[in-house]
Design a protein around this motif. Sequence first.
Motif, mmCIF file in Angstrom:
data_model
loop_
_atom_site.group_PDB
_atom_site.id
_atom_site.type_symbol
_atom_site.label_atom_id
_atom_site.label_comp_id
_atom_site.label_asym_id
_atom_site.label_seq_id
_atom_site.Cartn_x
_atom_site.Cartn_y
_atom_site.Cartn_z
ATOM 1 N N ILE A 28 34.575 -29.753 81.396
ATOM 2 C CA ILE A 28 34.214 -31.165 81.463
ATOM 3 C C ILE A 28 33.363 -31.520 82.810
ATOM 4 C CG2 ILE A 28 35.685 -31.921 79.816
ATOM 5 C CD1 ILE A 28 37.362 -33.499 82.129
ATOM 6 N N SER A 29 32.717 -32.612 82.828
ATOM 7 C CA SER A 29 32.196 -32.928 84.366
ATOM 8 C C SER A 29 33.215 -33.296 85.458
ATOM 9 C CB SER A 29 31.261 -33.764 84.100
ATOM 10 O OG SER A 29 31.941 -34.979 84.051
ATOM 11 N N ARG A 30 32.574 -33.048 86.683
ATOM 12 C CA ARG A 30 33.719 -33.433 87.614
ATOM 13 C C ARG A 30 34.168 -34.966 87.730
ATOM 14 N NH1 ARG A 30 32.396 -31.760 93.980
ATOM 15 N NH2 ARG A 30 32.892 -29.614 92.788
ATOM 16 N N THR A 31 33.314 -35.918 87.299
ATOM 17 C CA THR A 31 33.581 -37.403 87.064
ATOM 18 C C THR A 31 34.504 -37.657 85.993
ATOM 19 O OG1 THR A 31 31.224 -37.894 87.846
ATOM 20 C CG2 THR A 31 32.409 -39.415 86.576
ATOM 21 N N SER A 32 34.207 -36.878 84.980
ATOM 22 C CA SER A 32 35.267 -37.119 83.679
ATOM 23 C C SER A 32 36.515 -36.709 84.128
ATOM 24 C CB SER A 32 34.673 -36.157 82.805
ATOM 25 O OG SER A 32 33.708 -36.746 82.159
ATOM 26 N N LEU A 33 36.389 -35.336 84.904
ATOM 27 C CA LEU A 33 37.889 -34.858 85.165
ATOM 28 C C LEU A 33 38.701 -35.659 86.166
ATOM 29 C CD1 LEU A 33 39.908 -32.629 85.420
ATOM 30 C CD2 LEU A 33 38.796 -31.403 87.328
ATOM 31 N N GLU A 34 38.075 -36.141 87.266
ATOM 32 C CA GLU A 34 38.741 -37.415 88.022
ATOM 33 C C GLU A 34 39.300 -38.320 87.300
ATOM 34 O OE1 GLU A 34 39.515 -36.808 91.173
ATOM 35 O OE2 GLU A 34 38.967 -34.965 90.865
ATOM 36 N N ARG A 35 38.432 -38.875 86.343
ATOM 37 C CA ARG A 35 38.867 -40.044 85.388
ATOM 38 C C ARG A 35 40.093 -39.819 84.674
ATOM 39 N NH1 ARG A 35 38.007 -40.697 80.252
ATOM 40 N NH2 ARG A 35 36.069 -39.159 80.399
ATOM 41 N N LEU A 36 39.912 -38.405 84.051
ATOM 42 C CA LEU A 36 41.127 -38.065 83.180
ATOM 43 C C LEU A 36 42.521 -38.100 84.316
ATOM 44 C CD1 LEU A 36 39.940 -35.321 80.930
ATOM 45 C CD2 LEU A 36 40.678 -37.667 80.318
ATOM 46 N N ARG A 37 42.304 -37.320 85.545
ATOM 47 C CA ARG A 37 43.471 -37.394 86.516
ATOM 48 C C ARG A 37 43.976 -38.535 86.755
ATOM 49 N NH1 ARG A 37 41.478 -32.366 90.601
ATOM 50 N NH2 ARG A 37 42.686 -30.608 89.406
ATOM 51 N N LYS A 38 43.123 -39.502 87.025
ATOM 52 C CA LYS A 38 43.639 -40.794 87.351
ATOM 53 C C LYS A 38 44.457 -41.422 86.100
ATOM 54 C CE LYS A 38 40.678 -43.242 89.795
ATOM 55 N NZ LYS A 38 39.621 -44.174 90.295
ATOM 56 N N PHE A 232 31.638 -47.898 75.493
ATOM 57 C CA PHE A 232 31.847 -46.406 75.778
ATOM 58 C C PHE A 232 31.446 -46.379 77.361
ATOM 59 C CE2 PHE A 232 30.561 -44.637 71.454
ATOM 60 C CZ PHE A 232 31.740 -45.079 71.031
ATOM 61 N N ASN A 233 30.498 -47.192 77.857
ATOM 62 C CA ASN A 233 30.277 -47.070 79.375
ATOM 63 C C ASN A 233 31.156 -47.308 80.170
ATOM 64 O OD1 ASN A 233 27.639 -46.104 78.951
ATOM 65 N ND2 ASN A 233 26.613 -48.029 78.985
ATOM 66 N N LYS A 234 31.839 -48.582 79.881
ATOM 67 C CA LYS A 234 32.955 -48.989 80.932
ATOM 68 C C LYS A 234 34.220 -47.771 80.674
ATOM 69 C CE LYS A 234 32.160 -53.750 80.556
ATOM 70 N NZ LYS A 234 32.671 -55.335 80.213
ATOM 71 N N LEU A 235 34.553 -47.297 79.577
ATOM 72 C CA LEU A 235 35.466 -46.255 79.520
ATOM 73 C C LEU A 235 35.183 -44.941 79.935
ATOM 74 C CD1 LEU A 235 37.119 -47.432 76.224
ATOM 75 C CD2 LEU A 235 38.265 -47.506 78.437
ATOM 76 N N GLY A 236 33.893 -44.755 80.180
ATOM 77 C CA GLY A 236 33.271 -43.345 80.542
ATOM 78 C C GLY A 236 33.362 -42.314 79.339
ATOM 79 N N VAL A 237 33.268 -42.769 78.282
ATOM 80 C CA VAL A 237 33.476 -41.940 76.941
ATOM 81 C C VAL A 237 32.048 -41.887 76.208
ATOM 82 C CG1 VAL A 237 35.909 -42.308 77.005
ATOM 83 C CG2 VAL A 237 34.115 -43.571 75.590
ATOM 84 N N GLN A 238 32.109 -40.968 75.216
ATOM 85 C CA GLN A 238 30.686 -40.860 74.315
ATOM 86 C C GLN A 238 31.028 -40.861 72.942
ATOM 87 O OE1 GLN A 238 29.126 -36.815 75.881
ATOM 88 N NE2 GLN A 238 28.284 -37.778 77.559
ATOM 89 N N SER A 239 32.410 -41.216 72.665
ATOM 90 C CA SER A 239 32.576 -41.284 71.240
ATOM 91 C C SER A 239 33.545 -42.125 70.922
ATOM 92 C CB SER A 239 32.812 -40.015 70.398
ATOM 93 O OG SER A 239 34.242 -39.532 70.981
ATOM 94 N N SER A 240 33.691 -42.573 69.682
ATOM 95 C CA SER A 240 34.799 -43.689 69.187
ATOM 96 C C SER A 240 36.046 -43.084 69.229
ATOM 97 C CB SER A 240 34.604 -44.140 67.685
ATOM 98 O OG SER A 240 33.188 -44.770 67.767
ATOM 99 N N THR A 241 36.220 -41.701 68.993
ATOM 100 C CA THR A 241 37.591 -41.112 69.258
ATOM 101 C C THR A 241 37.888 -41.229 70.510
ATOM 102 O OG1 THR A 241 36.936 -39.693 67.256
ATOM 103 C CG2 THR A 241 38.691 -38.927 68.689
ATOM 104 N N GLU A 242 36.989 -40.917 71.506
ATOM 105 C CA GLU A 242 37.483 -40.938 73.028
ATOM 106 C C GLU A 242 37.936 -42.128 73.340
ATOM 107 O OE1 GLU A 242 35.270 -37.857 75.643
ATOM 108 O OE2 GLU A 242 33.874 -38.687 74.389
#
Length: 253
Positions: A28-38, A232-242
Amino acid sequence: MSVTTSALLEHWSDISAPRSSMAHIKYISRTSLERLRKINHFLIGAFQRSLSDIRENLSSTYLFLLTDADGVLLAMDYSPDLEDEVKQSPIRPGMVFTAQSCGINAISATMEKNEPVLLPPEQHESPLFQQWHCYATPLSVGINHSGYLDVSTINADMQSELIAIAKLIPAHMQNSYQSLMSSVPTEKPSVDFTERQLTILEMISKGLTVKAIALKLKIKECTVNHHKKVIFNKLGVQSSTEAVSIASRLSYL
């Protein structure tokens, strides 16, 4: 460096060039990883604290992996004698441990079965793991399913100790997690949803289609799609499941 770890270094160096069986490993991208880590910072903290407490009692070479519920590697730790080898391997935070990403492995197997799995080297599809004995188990830290823990060794004689360690860590993590939660003021990460966006998010979590949401709210389907895009933009996701997964973890659902 031991003969075993030296052989592992040679093994990983040997597979560092892309192969057909490894070319599709996903990160996953660095941005997504940082979001998940937070989002998972208490889980990561419990993992790190638990390993710190037990590391001095380990008698062999081990690799520890912590993923989220979707198999994304959040954190890792390893025996000091593995430092050079791990740095030269493709394993790093952000790597996706699903079977589609890196072939059948202990984490992908326990994701599928939802139970602990012991996987010997010959049962791994990817050459990356074909010197490892791996034990993976689902993690329930706090009150929810949180992710997966993998404990691996390259020493076949340490299988009993491998399983014992892997069974010990989750309970230790649970205690550490509760300790962290009680000692640190917790604030829900702020996402500025409107009331309409929260309503649509809840409907999405219930499995309603765009058409069904539009009919229920008496608005146009294009309006629903616009709200979904903003959510989706506010949550930083690309699908309904996410979106449902992240919103649930953040207590918006």
